[in-house]
Enzyme design. Sequence first.
Site, PDB file in Angstrom:
ATOM      1  N   LYS A 160     -15.647  -6.716   1.190  1.00 41.25           N
ATOM      2  CA  LYS A 160     -15.628  -6.962   2.633  1.00 41.25           C
ATOM      3  C   LYS A 160     -16.953  -6.565   3.258  1.00 41.25           C
ATOM      4  O   LYS A 160     -17.521  -5.516   2.936  1.00 41.25           O
ATOM      5  CB  LYS A 160     -14.496  -6.168   3.281  1.00 41.25           C
ATOM      6  CG  LYS A 160     -14.450  -6.299   4.805  1.00 41.25           C
ATOM      7  CD  LYS A 160     -13.134  -5.819   5.370  1.00 41.25           C
ATOM      8  CE  LYS A 160     -12.910  -4.343   5.196  1.00 41.25           C
ATOM      9  NZ  LYS A 160     -11.592  -3.930   5.721  1.00 41.25           N
ATOM     10  N   TRP A 216      -4.175  -4.404  -2.507  1.00 39.58           N
ATOM     11  CA  TRP A 216      -4.974  -5.228  -3.414  1.00 39.58           C
ATOM     12  C   TRP A 216      -4.592  -4.949  -4.868  1.00 39.58           C
ATOM     13  O   TRP A 216      -4.535  -5.860  -5.685  1.00 39.58           O
ATOM     14  CB  TRP A 216      -6.459  -4.979  -3.182  1.00 39.58           C
ATOM     15  CG  TRP A 216      -7.015  -5.727  -2.013  1.00 39.58           C
ATOM     16  CD1 TRP A 216      -6.358  -6.081  -0.872  1.00 39.58           C
ATOM     17  CD2 TRP A 216      -8.339  -6.240  -1.867  1.00 39.58           C
ATOM     18  NE1 TRP A 216      -7.199  -6.764  -0.023  1.00 39.58           N
ATOM     19  CE2 TRP A 216      -8.420  -6.871  -0.603  1.00 39.58           C
ATOM     20  CE3 TRP A 216      -9.477  -6.204  -2.665  1.00 39.58           C
ATOM     21  CZ2 TRP A 216      -9.583  -7.479  -0.138  1.00 39.58           C
ATOM     22  CZ3 TRP A 216     -10.654  -6.805  -2.206  1.00 39.58           C
ATOM     23  CH2 TRP A 216     -10.705  -7.441  -0.957  1.00 39.58           C
ATOM     24  N   ASP A 256     -14.821   9.711  -6.436  1.00 37.44           N
ATOM     25  CA  ASP A 256     -15.864   9.173  -5.561  1.00 37.44           C
ATOM     26  C   ASP A 256     -16.728   8.251  -6.417  1.00 37.44           C
ATOM     27  O   ASP A 256     -17.447   8.716  -7.301  1.00 37.44           O
ATOM     28  CB  ASP A 256     -16.699  10.315  -4.982  1.00 37.44           C
ATOM     29  CG  ASP A 256     -17.788   9.829  -4.029  1.00 37.44           C
ATOM     30  OD1 ASP A 256     -17.982   8.598  -3.913  1.00 37.44           O
ATOM     31  OD2 ASP A 256     -18.462  10.690  -3.420  1.00 37.44           O
ATOM     32  N   GLY A 273      -3.263   0.385  -1.298  1.00 36.89           N
ATOM     33  CA  GLY A 273      -2.870  -0.164  -2.583  1.00 36.89           C
ATOM     34  C   GLY A 273      -2.430  -1.607  -2.607  1.00 36.89           C
ATOM     35  O   GLY A 273      -2.016  -2.104  -3.653  1.00 36.89           O
ATOM     36  N   ASP A 321     -10.021   5.818  -5.565  1.00 34.20           N
ATOM     37  CA  ASP A 321     -10.058   6.204  -4.156  1.00 34.20           C
ATOM     38  C   ASP A 321     -10.349   7.698  -4.041  1.00 34.20           C
ATOM     39  O   ASP A 321     -10.108   8.461  -4.984  1.00 34.20           O
ATOM     40  CB  ASP A 321      -8.732   5.876  -3.466  1.00 34.20           C
ATOM     41  CG  ASP A 321      -8.898   5.728  -1.959  1.00 34.20           C
ATOM     42  OD1 ASP A 321      -9.078   4.591  -1.497  1.00 34.20           O
ATOM     43  OD2 ASP A 321      -8.875   6.750  -1.246  1.00 34.20           O
ATOM     44  N   ASP A 340     -12.201  -3.524  -0.563  1.00 34.01           N
ATOM     45  CA  ASP A 340     -11.814  -3.817   0.822  1.00 34.01           C
ATOM     46  C   ASP A 340     -12.145  -2.610   1.703  1.00 34.01           C
ATOM     47  O   ASP A 340     -11.539  -2.393   2.743  1.00 34.01           O
ATOM     48  CB  ASP A 340     -10.314  -4.130   0.889  1.00 34.01           C
ATOM     49  CG  ASP A 340      -9.875  -4.674   2.253  1.00 34.01           C
ATOM     50  OD1 ASP A 340     -10.677  -5.378   2.896  1.00 34.01           O
ATOM     51  OD2 ASP A 340      -8.749  -4.373   2.674  1.00 34.01           O
TER      52      ASP A 340
END
Length: 242
Positions: free
Chosen positions: A197, A91, A133, A89, A117, A157
Amino acid sequence: MTKNPGKAPSEKNNSGRGQRDLTIKVKTARGRKLSSTLWLQRQLNDPYVKKANTMGYRGRAAFKILELDDKYGFLVSGARIVDLGCAPGGWCQVAARRVNALGDRSGRKIGRVLGIDLQEMEPIAGCELHQLDFMAEGADEQVKEWLDGRADVVMSDMAASSSGHKQTDHLRIIALCDAAAHFAFDVLEPGGTFVAKVLAGGAEGDLQRLLKLKFTKVVNVKPPASRADSSEKFVVATGFRG
């Protein structure tokens, strides 16, 4: 006063005695692998970890998105943010403050932060957290319904679980980033931003070409908070063409 050229200032204190090495050493414990011991030692001595604890962030990764936003300015007041794979959490915490999702009396526009998430998470002030999902059928429509519209920023990320094989891990994270990009294409407003990322390693070329077709500007950057020995970098794609 002339300094003693034979000793650097960091090697002495005001009393003239040599400073102690403040690095925390972790002893190997029974049942703990050497790799785990080294990881723990690195965590305990990481200045970003210490700073995150002091500032109340849920992890050192918070400083990566802080540094990226300082440079590219996509977390603006009033923006609607979707954070994919948001656990733990950090970000979300940064985004909530920067887009003014917490609200104030200054008259600034109030933004929204939607964290997605697979696992359930502890609440974060100013954020709406959902267990979902993002690759499931209909996930994009569900997110737009929660937002009452489209997002200004989709960020990620996420990293796939490590296999210990560098090339396999590289391919896995590129596949995850590719899925996040396609999700962003479905939920972003024209002019929106995608931040994710990736790992340097050669397989990201197709993703880069796709992003350059969909966005007006695509850059790759390694923020200072990324560890020097890590192959991670971040792609920041701005100006979604819609």
